[in-house]
Scaffold this active site. Structure first.
Site, PDB file in Angstrom:
ATOM      1  N   CYS A  17       0.842  -1.184   0.000  1.00 33.25           N
ATOM      2  CA  CYS A  17       0.000   0.000   0.000  1.00 33.25           C
ATOM      3  C   CYS A  17       0.887   1.246   0.000  1.00 33.25           C
ATOM      4  O   CYS A  17       1.865   1.278   0.742  1.00 33.25           O
ATOM      5  CB  CYS A  17      -0.881  -0.022   1.243  1.00 33.25           C
ATOM      6  SG  CYS A  17      -1.973   1.387   1.410  1.00 33.25           S
ATOM      7  N   PRO A  18       0.604   2.207  -0.828  1.00 34.13           N
ATOM      8  CA  PRO A  18      -0.559   2.428  -1.677  1.00 34.13           C
ATOM      9  C   PRO A  18      -0.353   2.019  -3.145  1.00 34.13           C
ATOM     10  O   PRO A  18      -1.195   2.322  -3.992  1.00 34.13           O
ATOM     11  CB  PRO A  18      -0.768   3.939  -1.583  1.00 34.13           C
ATOM     12  CG  PRO A  18       0.633   4.473  -1.536  1.00 34.13           C
ATOM     13  CD  PRO A  18       1.400   3.447  -0.711  1.00 34.13           C
TER      14      PRO A  18
END
Length: 81
Positions: A17-18
């Site tokens: 993430c992201p």
């Protein structure tokens, strides 16, 4: 489980993430409305992030699966109002 046909496979395995959602955002701009993208991921955060991405924009999360820590998402590009 029967899975939707997809022309585009987005492999984000190994990314955290992201990055998976950012890559999905870039890829979904390149396909036509109604086309399906299969996203492959290993980051558990995608279980939260990708459904929220679909709901917010809005795209349709057709199906999702977890195969021993590999997450799969079939997303149909929606039309913006």
């Amino acid at each position: 489980m029967t899975t939707p046909d997809s022309k585009v496979v987005l492999d984000t395995r190994g990314l955290r993430c992201p990055e998976p959602v950012m890559m999905l955002h870039r890829q979904i701009r390149k396909v036509e409305v109604g086309e399906v993208i299969l996203v492959l991921a290993t980051d558990p955060a995608t279980q939260r992030d990708i459904p929220q991405f679909c709901e917010f924009l809005p795209h349709l999360l057709l199906a999702q699966a977890n195969d021993q820590g590999e997450f799969q998402y079939w997303i149909q590009k929606g039309a913006r109002d």
